[in-house]
Design an enzyme around this catalytic site. Structure first.
Site, PDB file in Angstrom:
ATOM      1  N   TYR A  80      57.783  35.098  -1.409  1.00  0.00           N
ATOM      2  CA  TYR A  80      56.507  35.480  -2.010  1.00  0.00           C
ATOM      3  C   TYR A  80      56.302  34.719  -3.320  1.00  0.00           C
ATOM      4  O   TYR A  80      56.869  35.057  -4.362  1.00  0.00           O
ATOM      5  CB  TYR A  80      56.440  36.978  -2.270  1.00  0.00           C
ATOM      6  CG  TYR A  80      56.524  37.850  -1.029  1.00  0.00           C
ATOM      7  CD1 TYR A  80      56.290  37.331   0.234  1.00  0.00           C
ATOM      8  CD2 TYR A  80      56.830  39.202  -1.136  1.00  0.00           C
ATOM      9  CE1 TYR A  80      56.365  38.125   1.362  1.00  0.00           C
ATOM     10  CE2 TYR A  80      56.893  40.011  -0.007  1.00  0.00           C
ATOM     11  CZ  TYR A  80      56.677  39.466   1.234  1.00  0.00           C
ATOM     12  OH  TYR A  80      56.746  40.264   2.351  1.00  0.00           O
ATOM     13  N   HIS A 112      64.045  38.385   7.126  1.00  0.00           N
ATOM     14  CA  HIS A 112      62.584  38.326   7.165  1.00  0.00           C
ATOM     15  C   HIS A 112      62.063  37.911   8.543  1.00  0.00           C
ATOM     16  O   HIS A 112      61.042  38.407   9.013  1.00  0.00           O
ATOM     17  CB  HIS A 112      62.098  37.353   6.095  1.00  0.00           C
ATOM     18  CG  HIS A 112      60.746  37.654   5.568  1.00  0.00           C
ATOM     19  ND1 HIS A 112      60.288  37.186   4.364  1.00  0.00           N
ATOM     20  CD2 HIS A 112      59.722  38.395   6.062  1.00  0.00           C
ATOM     21  CE1 HIS A 112      59.053  37.605   4.143  1.00  0.00           C
ATOM     22  NE2 HIS A 112      58.684  38.338   5.164  1.00  0.00           N
ATOM     23  N   LEU A 128      46.876  48.672   5.215  1.00  0.00           N
ATOM     24  CA  LEU A 128      45.440  48.671   4.916  1.00  0.00           C
ATOM     25  C   LEU A 128      44.764  47.407   5.438  1.00  0.00           C
ATOM     26  O   LEU A 128      43.684  47.019   4.964  1.00  0.00           O
ATOM     27  CB  LEU A 128      45.214  48.821   3.408  1.00  0.00           C
ATOM     28  CG  LEU A 128      45.799  50.099   2.795  1.00  0.00           C
ATOM     29  CD1 LEU A 128      45.536  50.156   1.299  1.00  0.00           C
ATOM     30  CD2 LEU A 128      45.250  51.342   3.485  1.00  0.00           C
ATOM     31  N   ARG A 140      45.315  44.196   5.238  1.00  0.00           N
ATOM     32  CA  ARG A 140      45.133  43.065   4.318  1.00  0.00           C
ATOM     33  C   ARG A 140      43.780  43.140   3.604  1.00  0.00           C
ATOM     34  O   ARG A 140      43.100  42.134   3.402  1.00  0.00           O
ATOM     35  CB  ARG A 140      45.285  41.734   5.057  1.00  0.00           C
ATOM     36  CG  ARG A 140      46.562  41.639   5.887  1.00  0.00           C
ATOM     37  CD  ARG A 140      46.749  40.262   6.499  1.00  0.00           C
ATOM     38  NE  ARG A 140      47.770  40.290   7.526  1.00  0.00           N
ATOM     39  CZ  ARG A 140      49.088  40.287   7.320  1.00  0.00           C
ATOM     40  NH1 ARG A 140      49.537  40.268   6.087  1.00  0.00           N
ATOM     41  NH2 ARG A 140      49.944  40.317   8.328  1.00  0.00           N
ATOM     42  N   GLY A 141      43.409  44.377   3.246  1.00  0.00           N
ATOM     43  CA  GLY A 141      42.175  44.592   2.505  1.00  0.00           C
ATOM     44  C   GLY A 141      41.002  45.038   3.346  1.00  0.00           C
ATOM     45  O   GLY A 141      39.975  45.472   2.807  1.00  0.00           O
ATOM     46  N   GLY A 182      40.043  48.550   2.558  1.00  0.00           N
ATOM     47  CA  GLY A 182      39.936  48.802   1.131  1.00  0.00           C
ATOM     48  C   GLY A 182      38.729  49.673   0.801  1.00  0.00           C
ATOM     49  O   GLY A 182      37.968  50.091   1.672  1.00  0.00           O
TER      50      GLY A 182
END
Length: 319
Positions: A54, A116, A197, A199-200, A203
């Protein structure tokens, strides 16, 4: 906050995913990220999830500078940045990545360490053996796997018990319901749900297609590319209306739905700002509410795949 078990620890039912601190969804800065972490702690969140990939270490560095020691911390290794992007699961690489992560995190131990992505030509039993040795050496508290098939989980768990499996799981990404959730429950393994969520997409307000090319990976993600993007906004609009009618926040209802799918599931929503944390207050859903949500957003409603072909390269497919 409700508590759920993660290995031999109890943590809040909602954790925090720190991918966005690395700039995966657009520009951010350290001061904003640190304020967001403080707000998450104030909200009762005690499980924090990051990875070496990241921002190529940026997310881990921010958490290290934050410095709180009374939280449950998870990080990951295995993805090797390209081009081309690939994966490594050999013991030398795992150990090297762990030492680098511990240095950035300013710790001598991490509570949970994930693979990962799985390297197909390395037996998962060998990977489990490596992780077992790291547990025995006191370097990690437990280990996890990410984006794996139930069969892989069973093989790894037979070699050395798995603490958690991480997979994308939300109202519009439901593959774990076809075997992974059930296998985790059977083996007493936590399922950590990332991107709960969407990835938005779930939202506070409907997303606008303002993703910066080359910075925000949603710019080329199939679900966020037209005509899929507009079709998904339209499909989710009735859910937003339901939330407004019932007095729920959209994120709060989406998180409540994920939590209702099993008491061994721990969603880890992420955000770049403290402001969005206020929307994570979990809605109180009853059976009728859950049925109404499933009528509005039935399994498989999403337009487009959750990843592009390149991102799917090392995700295990089992259905």
């Amino acid at each position: 906050m409700e508590q759920r078990r993660l290995g031999n620890r109890s943590v809040g039912a909602i954790g925090f995913g720190a991918m966005s601190f690395g700039g995966m969804f657009g520009a951010t800065n350290e001061a904003t990220s640190l304020a967001c972490l403080d707000a998450a702690l104030d909200a009762g969140i005690r499980h924090y999830d990051t990875a070496n990939i990241y921002g190529m270490g940026v997310s881990e560095q921010i958490i290290g500078r934050w410095g709180h020691r009374d939280v449950h911390l998870a990080t990951k290794c295995g993805i090797v940045n390209g081009p081309p992007r690939t994966v490594r699961n050999d013991e030398l690489h795992i150990r090297q990545c762990l030492e680098e992560s511990l240095s950035r995190l300013k710790r001598d131990h991490v509570d949970l360490y994930y693979i990962h992505r799985r390297q197909p030509d390395v037996p998962i039993e060998d990977v489990a053996g490596t992780m077992a040795r790291l547990v025995q050496e006191g370097k990690i508290g437990g280990y996890g796997l990410s984006e794996v098939a139930p069969a892989t989980l069973r093989r790894a768990h037979a070699e050395y018990p798995v603490t958690a499996v991480q997979n994308e799981f939300s109202l519009w990404s439901r593959l774990p319901q076809l075997g992974l959730i059930q296998t985790c429950r059977e083996l007493d393994v936590a399922l950590v749900a990332f991107s709960p969520l969407g990835r938005g997409m779930f939202g506070r307000e409907p997303l606008k297609r303002e993703f910066r090319s080359g910075i925000d990976f949603r710019d080329t993600n199939p679900r966020f590319v037209e005509p899929n993007f507009s079709a998904n906004l339209a499909a989710i609009a009735p859910f937003r209306d339901l939330c407004a009618d019932r007095g729920w926040t959209v994120p709060g209802a989406a998180l409540a739905w994920v939590l209702a799918q099993g008491d061994h599931i721990i969603p880890i929503p992420g955000t770049r700002t403290a402001e969005h944390l206020r929307d994570w207050t979990v809605a109180d859903l009853d059976a009728a509410d859950l049925a109404a949500i499933d009528r509005i957003l039935p399994a498989g409603f999403a337009h487009g795949d959750r990843y592009g072909d390149q991102q799917m390269a090392f995700v295990e497919r089992y259905c």
